[in-house]
Design an enzyme around this catalytic site. Structure first.
Site, short mmCIF file in Angstrom:
data_model
loop_
_atom_site.label_atom_id
_atom_site.label_comp_id
_atom_site.label_asym_id
_atom_site.label_seq_id
_atom_site.Cartn_x
_atom_site.Cartn_y
_atom_site.Cartn_z
N ASP A 68 -11.39 0.16 -7.52
CA ASP A 68 -10.27 -0.50 -6.85
C ASP A 68 -10.79 -0.99 -5.50
O ASP A 68 -11.08 -0.19 -4.60
CB ASP A 68 -9.11 0.49 -6.68
CG ASP A 68 -7.88 -0.16 -6.07
OD1 ASP A 68 -8.03 -1.15 -5.31
OD2 ASP A 68 -6.76 0.33 -6.33
N LYS A 114 -2.42 -7.48 -1.03
CA LYS A 114 -2.93 -7.02 0.25
C LYS A 114 -3.81 -8.10 0.90
O LYS A 114 -3.31 -9.16 1.22
CB LYS A 114 -3.66 -5.68 0.03
CG LYS A 114 -2.84 -4.68 -0.81
CD LYS A 114 -1.57 -4.26 -0.12
CE LYS A 114 -0.57 -3.43 -0.89
NZ LYS A 114 -0.75 -2.99 -2.22
N ARG A 134 2.46 -17.67 -20.71
CA ARG A 134 2.08 -16.24 -20.70
C ARG A 134 0.58 -16.12 -21.04
O ARG A 134 -0.13 -15.30 -20.48
CB ARG A 134 2.93 -15.42 -21.69
CG ARG A 134 2.39 -14.01 -21.88
CD ARG A 134 3.40 -13.00 -22.43
NE ARG A 134 4.29 -13.52 -23.45
CZ ARG A 134 3.94 -13.77 -24.71
NH1 ARG A 134 2.71 -13.57 -25.13
NH2 ARG A 134 4.84 -14.24 -25.57
N TYR A 145 -4.46 5.74 -4.05
CA TYR A 145 -3.12 5.18 -3.90
C TYR A 145 -2.14 5.99 -4.77
O TYR A 145 -2.43 6.25 -5.95
CB TYR A 145 -3.14 3.70 -4.29
CG TYR A 145 -1.75 3.12 -4.38
CD1 TYR A 145 -0.89 3.19 -3.30
CD2 TYR A 145 -1.30 2.52 -5.55
CE1 TYR A 145 0.40 2.68 -3.37
CE2 TYR A 145 -0.01 2.00 -5.63
CZ TYR A 145 0.83 2.09 -4.55
OH TYR A 145 2.10 1.59 -4.62
#
Ligand code: PLP
Length: 394
Positions: free
Chosen positions: A188, A213, A62, A115
């Site tokens: 972004d 993406k 982690r 978005y």
């Protein structure tokens, strides 16, 4: 020492070009076996040489994992940051960044077009924790300056080009306004990808990616990333990432890195195909408006030409006949697959108002019902143009 926090790969490689960095940054052949691709370290924990004797800083996956480190070093180099962190999704990256920099009572400016999931995060999650937001037309410099003057703002959230209306924001201008107001600028960069645009070089403090993406590029992995300019912000984010745990899994990091190696050639083809599709749509009688920053008539064309190295693969358009026609067109394509997401090698079509942006219905970010969004893939462009022609009303 923090695993993976050494000298950024971009610096180690000197002044390599984009494609060189995409293929080599963070991806030296494995020192033990010579494997030319970083292995998938599918492991949760690491042997210690005596209590606290960590090998290269690795303690528990982690906190850090070598496959994730390879991806993070590559992203750092491609965005020209000091540190990148890889997450389980773009939304996990956004959440981690916002929870690192915001406290109850803070206010954030968001784009009027963004978005839907980003809007939802602000509207229905962060608002419960005392973080307020306000949508602003970020392409309107005067509106940003006015909003920054009205009350203290912790951060300005920019998408450019925006999802789904392909608006363009002048990053350098907003960065200057943010610096004067003491606000953090987050961009972004999902739609452009680091191949076409590097917001940190234009003055942004942090870049967010849905690596799902263009970076991943093959519609086979969900992931996210944050890349920052300031090492201290990177350290604080790494702390929150480890504390909250939304990290990229080793296999996901490996798949994303595999996609990144071909980002340059893919983005070139996405851009060429999108330009051809946009040109065809612009002359089609069933289309009332084409939203593509590469078209000279697009309001953001000049800014995009200044701050991007190409115009990308996303094209939106509005149709004569309203929402029902838009929905019908989405259902008639054969090669463009009807589905959410974007940035993969295969072309996708969707109806934002009923799909990706259903969560902004009734809000100031609501998108027009007659809008269709295309993620133009890298198939043979004549086939793509023909598919759209047969799907549009004659
Ligand atoms: C511009 C943009 N940012 C962020 C996200 C969220 O990323 P993810 O779906 O990987 O969580 C998306 C998803 O579509 C997006 O289009």
């Amino acid at each position: 020492m923090t695993a993976g926090a050494g000298q950024p790969a971009g610096q180690r490689l000197g002044t390599g070009g984009f494609e060189t960095l995409a293929i080599h940054a963070g991806q030296e052949p494995d020192p033990r076996t010579g494997a030319v691709v970083p292995p998938i370290y599918q492991v949760s924990t690491y042997a210690q040489d005596g209590v606290g004797g960590l090998r290269e800083g690795y303690e528990y996956s982690r906190s850090a994992n070598p496959t994730r480190t390879a991806l993070e070093e590559c992203l750092t180099a491609l965005e020209g940051g000091t540190r990148a962190l890889a997450f389980a999704s773009g939304m996990a990256a956004e959440d981690c960044l916002l929870r690192t920099v915001c406290a109850p009572g803070d206010h954030v400016l968001i784009p009027h077009d963004a978005y839907g999931g980003t809007y939802r995060l602000f509207d229905t999650v962060l608002s419960h924790w005392g973080v307020s937001y306000r949508p602003v037309h970020l392409a309107d410099t005067g509106a940003i300056r006015q909003a920054l003057a009205e009350r203290p703002v912790r951060a300005v959230w920019v998408e450019t080009p925006t999802n789904p209306l392909l608006s363009v924001v002048d990053i350098a201008v907003v960065a200057q306004a943010c610096r004067e107001a003491g606000a953090l600028l987050v961009v972004d960069n999902t739609f452009a990808s680091p191949y076409l645009q590097n917001p940190l070089a234009l003055g942004a403090d942090a870049v967010i990616h849905s690596t799902t993406k263009y970076l991943g590029g093959h519609s086979d992995v969900v992931g996210g990333a944050a890349v920052v300019a300031d090492p201290e912000l990177g350290e604080r984010m790494a702390y929150v990432q480890n504390a909250t745990g939304g990290v990229a899994a080793p296999f996901d990091a490996w798949l994303t890195l595999r996609g990144i190696r071909t980002l340059g050639v893919r983005m070139e083809r996405h851009g060429l195909n999108a330009a051809r599709v946009a040109d065809m749509l612009a002359t089609h009688p069933a289309v009332t408006e084409v939203l593509y920053p590469g078209l000279p008539g697009h309001p953001g064309h000049e800014v995009a030409a200044k701050q991007m190295r190409g115009f990308g693969g996303m094209v939106s358009f509005r149709v004569r006949g309203g929402e029902e026609t838009a929905v019908a067109v989405c259902g008639r394509t054969r090669l463009f697959t009807l589905g959410e997401s974007l940035g993969g090698v295969e072309s996708l079509i969707e109806h934002p108002a009923r799909m990706t942006h259903a969560s902004v219905a009734g809000s100031p970010l609501e998108v027009p019902g007659d809008l269709v969004r295309l993620s133009v893939g890298i198939e043979t462009v004549d086939d793509l143009v023909e598919d759209l022609r047969q799907a549009l009303p004659g």
